[in-house]
Write a protein that holds these residues in place. Structure first.
Motif, PDB file in Angstrom:
ATOM      1  N   GLU A   1      -3.162   5.480  20.307  1.00  0.00           N
ATOM      2  CA  GLU A   1      -3.599   6.232  21.562  1.00  0.00           C
ATOM      3  C   GLU A   1      -2.304   6.832  21.943  1.00  0.00           C
ATOM      4  O   GLU A   1      -2.227   7.676  22.692  1.00  0.00           O
ATOM      5  CB  GLU A   1      -4.162   4.975  22.445  1.00  0.00           C
TER       6      GLU A   1
ATOM      7  N   TYR B   1      -2.634   0.991  20.069  1.00  0.00           N
ATOM      8  CA  TYR B   1      -3.996   1.171  19.483  1.00  0.00           C
ATOM      9  C   TYR B   1      -4.863   0.175  20.003  1.00  0.00           C
ATOM     10  O   TYR B   1      -4.474  -0.561  21.082  1.00  0.00           O
ATOM     11  CB  TYR B   1      -4.028   0.432  17.998  1.00  0.00           C
ATOM     12  N   ALA B   2      -6.156   0.316  20.157  1.00  0.00           N
ATOM     13  CA  ALA B   2      -7.259   0.017  20.759  1.00  0.00           C
ATOM     14  C   ALA B   2      -7.085  -1.895  20.695  1.00  0.00           C
ATOM     15  O   ALA B   2      -7.438  -2.440  21.508  1.00  0.00           O
ATOM     16  CB  ALA B   2      -8.463   0.329  20.283  1.00  0.00           C
TER      17      ALA B   2
END
Length: 261
Positions: free
Chosen positions: A166, A190-191
């Motif tokens: 992201e 990241y998620a």
């Protein structure tokens, strides 16, 4: 320099076969290997150039959305073609100087695993997968110490797959003579959490700073970066003490978070 044999195969299969010979070594861009040979710190009898293998060059996007980069792709080509992962493109754009960027390759850098190189931090910080002619290796399993990797004798890096985060950024404090990182920090959000990889600092080579990962996964803000890691095990030389390098890790991590955010 000394006399040696030179081979330039055009396929992966031919390169693997050539590397089975006695004292044969793969040659990427030669930006590390050739100076090492000049100093007689390495003396392979045969160099097997990978620059003629078109199937391990280029950049594409995989079915899973990962950015796939051929092992023989140069730093300059990554800088120009990795727009889907801006932090990686920017990392490549600041490796060495133009001569190094136009000759050096991502596969060669990762295979050598220099303790101050930039790509190991990018690969480990991104949770990349290093693909060879024989298998796929997660970055967490690939880097095994200073100049040491999970590669077997004669194994060739054909591709590196980077999951695109992201947010991400790489910050380094450059050692001006060599253009290597005195310390470099790659941060990727990241998620499922944040990864922080550090190069140039540890006597064991590139590593993940897990304390910072935990703090930044909870709060992705520069103010959340924890105190500098312990100086024990950090490199100390004429360019900086172990405590100085440990301090730089904290500073550069905070800068990377600010730039990414």
């Amino acid at each position: 320099m000394y006399n040696f044999e030179f081979e330039k195969p055009s396929t992966i299969a031919d390169a693997v076969a050539a590397l089975q010979g006695d004292e044969a070594q793969a040659l990427g861009g030669g930006q590390t290997l050739l100076p090492t040979m000049k100093q007689r710190l390495a003396s392979p009898a045969t160099l097997v150039s990978l620059s003629g293998i078109s199937e391990i060059k280029g950049i594409c996007t995989g079915d899973d959305g990962a950015l796939c980069i051929g092992g023989a792709t140069t730093h300059a080509e990554v800088a120009a073609g990795a727009g889907a992962y801006p932090a990686l493109a920017d990392t490549a754009a600041h490796i060495g100087d133009p001569a190094v960027r136009n000759r050096g390759t991502i596969g060669g850098s990762l295979a050598n695993n220099d303790p101050s190189a930039c790509y190991p931090a990018a690969a480990l910080g991104s949770g990349a997968t290093i693909v060879t002619n024989a298998r796929s290796i997660a970055a967490d399993d690939y880097f095994q110490g200073m100049f040491d990797t999970a590669l077997d004798e004669g194994e060739i890096i054909t591709e590196v797959r980077f999951p695109v985060p992201e947010k991400a950024n790489y910050q380094k404090f450059v050692q001006p003579a060599s253009r290597f990182a005195l310390v470099g920090v790659f941060v990727a959000k990241y998620a499922d959490g944040v990864r922080v990889a550090v190069t140039g600092a540890s006597e064991n080579g590139v590593f993940r700073w897990t304390e910072a990962e935990a703090a930044l996964s909870a709060n992705f803000d520069a103010s959340a970066v924890p105190d500098a890691p312990a100086a024990d095990g950090m490199i100390a030389d004429l360019h900086g003490s172990s405590a100085y390098r440990a301090h730089l890790i904290k500073v550069l991590t905070a800068r990377a978070v600010e730039a990414a955010a």
